[in-house]
Write a protein that holds these residues in place. Structure first.
Motif, PDB file in Angstrom:
ATOM      1  N   SER A   9       0.827  -1.200   0.000  1.00 37.18           N
ATOM      2  CA  SER A   9       0.000   0.000   0.000  1.00 37.18           C
ATOM      3  C   SER A   9       0.867   1.259   0.000  1.00 37.18           C
ATOM      4  O   SER A   9       0.569   2.237  -0.696  1.00 37.18           O
ATOM      5  N   THR A  10       1.951   1.221   0.750  1.00 37.97           N
ATOM      6  CA  THR A  10       2.877   2.352   0.780  1.00 37.97           C
ATOM      7  C   THR A  10       3.535   2.541  -0.588  1.00 37.97           C
ATOM      8  O   THR A  10       3.712   3.672  -1.049  1.00 37.97           O
ATOM      9  N   ASP A  11       3.881   1.441  -1.240  1.00 34.68           N
ATOM     10  CA  ASP A  11       4.442   1.529  -2.591  1.00 34.68           C
ATOM     11  C   ASP A  11       3.429   2.119  -3.573  1.00 34.68           C
ATOM     12  O   ASP A  11       3.779   2.932  -4.434  1.00 34.68           O
ATOM     13  N   ARG A  12       2.171   1.716  -3.450  1.00 33.92           N
ATOM     14  CA  ARG A  12       1.136   2.278  -4.342  1.00 33.92           C
ATOM     15  C   ARG A  12       0.970   3.774  -4.115  1.00 33.92           C
ATOM     16  O   ARG A  12       0.762   4.531  -5.062  1.00 33.92           O
ATOM     17  N   THR A  13       1.064   4.201  -2.863  1.00 29.67           N
ATOM     18  CA  THR A  13       0.974   5.634  -2.567  1.00 29.67           C
ATOM     19  C   THR A  13       2.124   6.378  -3.227  1.00 29.67           C
ATOM     20  O   THR A  13       1.922   7.430  -3.838  1.00 29.67           O
ATOM     21  N   TYR A  72       8.467  10.971   2.887  1.00 30.08           N
ATOM     22  CA  TYR A  72       7.406  10.329   3.649  1.00 30.08           C
ATOM     23  C   TYR A  72       7.503   8.806   3.543  1.00 30.08           C
ATOM     24  O   TYR A  72       7.333   8.095   4.535  1.00 30.08           O
ATOM     25  N   HIS A  73       7.778   8.316   2.345  1.00 30.80           N
ATOM     26  CA  HIS A  73       7.896   6.870   2.129  1.00 30.80           C
ATOM     27  C   HIS A  73       9.029   6.297   2.989  1.00 30.80           C
ATOM     28  O   HIS A  73       8.858   5.263   3.641  1.00 30.80           O
ATOM     29  N   LEU A 103      11.510  -1.371  -5.116  1.00 34.36           N
ATOM     30  CA  LEU A 103      11.841  -0.997  -6.493  1.00 34.36           C
ATOM     31  C   LEU A 103      11.179   0.330  -6.852  1.00 34.36           C
ATOM     32  O   LEU A 103      11.746   1.147  -7.583  1.00 34.36           O
ATOM     33  N   THR A 104       9.999   0.559  -6.304  1.00 35.74           N
ATOM     34  CA  THR A 104       9.305   1.827  -6.522  1.00 35.74           C
ATOM     35  C   THR A 104      10.134   2.994  -6.004  1.00 35.74           C
ATOM     36  O   THR A 104      10.207   4.046  -6.639  1.00 35.74           O
ATOM     37  N   LEU A 105      10.777   2.810  -4.863  1.00 37.11           N
ATOM     38  CA  LEU A 105      11.637   3.854  -4.303  1.00 37.11           C
ATOM     39  C   LEU A 105      12.819   4.125  -5.220  1.00 37.11           C
ATOM     40  O   LEU A 105      13.171   5.285  -5.463  1.00 37.11           O
TER      41      LEU A 105
END
Length: 130
Positions: A9-13, A72-73, A103-105
């Motif tokens: 969920s954090t990655d989707r945000t 924030y992430h 990977l999103t980061l």
């Protein structure tokens, strides 16, 4: 499993922040370059820089938004890891699975570099993007 769902969920945000940032950066850069080309070809008057400033503001807003989203992430993931470690020590969860870097980061950090490069290109009129 709830920690993995929270992490996803954090990655989707972060991905939604990236999507908005990409839109702002690309639209702002396009506006700045379009009106710069019109000015260079003498289609519009030389003195007006409002479109360039507007484009630069949009690019800057996209970069700042992405920077805040990454911050924030990182903060949230650090807090989540601490909570997971505490629950593992107390024996409440198993916690043996690794918690690798997102990977999103990594993609958002690359996008941040591109955004900063776009700001420098618009401000200083140098680089391959000009």
């Amino acid at each position: 499993m709830s920690f993995q769902r929270t992490r996803m969920s954090t990655d989707r945000t972060l991905m939604s922040i990236m999507r908005t940032s990409v839109s702002l950066i690309s639209f702002g850069f396009t506006i700045a370059q379009f009106f710069e080309r019109l000015r260079a070809n003498k289609v519009i008057a030389e003195g007006s820089g409002a479109a360039r400033h507007f484009g630069l503001a949009m690019v800057g807003l996209g970069v700042v938004m992405l920077l805040l989203g990454i911050s924030y992430h990182l903060y949230y993931m650090h807090t989540l890891r601490l909570e997971r470690d505490a629950m593992t020590r107390e024996g409440l969860i198993h916690g043996a699975s690794p918690y690798p870097v997102s990977l999103t980061l990594l993609v958002s950090l690359a996008l941040l570099g591109i955004g900063i490069f776009a700001v420098v290109s618009v401000v200083s009129d140098i680089g391959p993007l000009h």
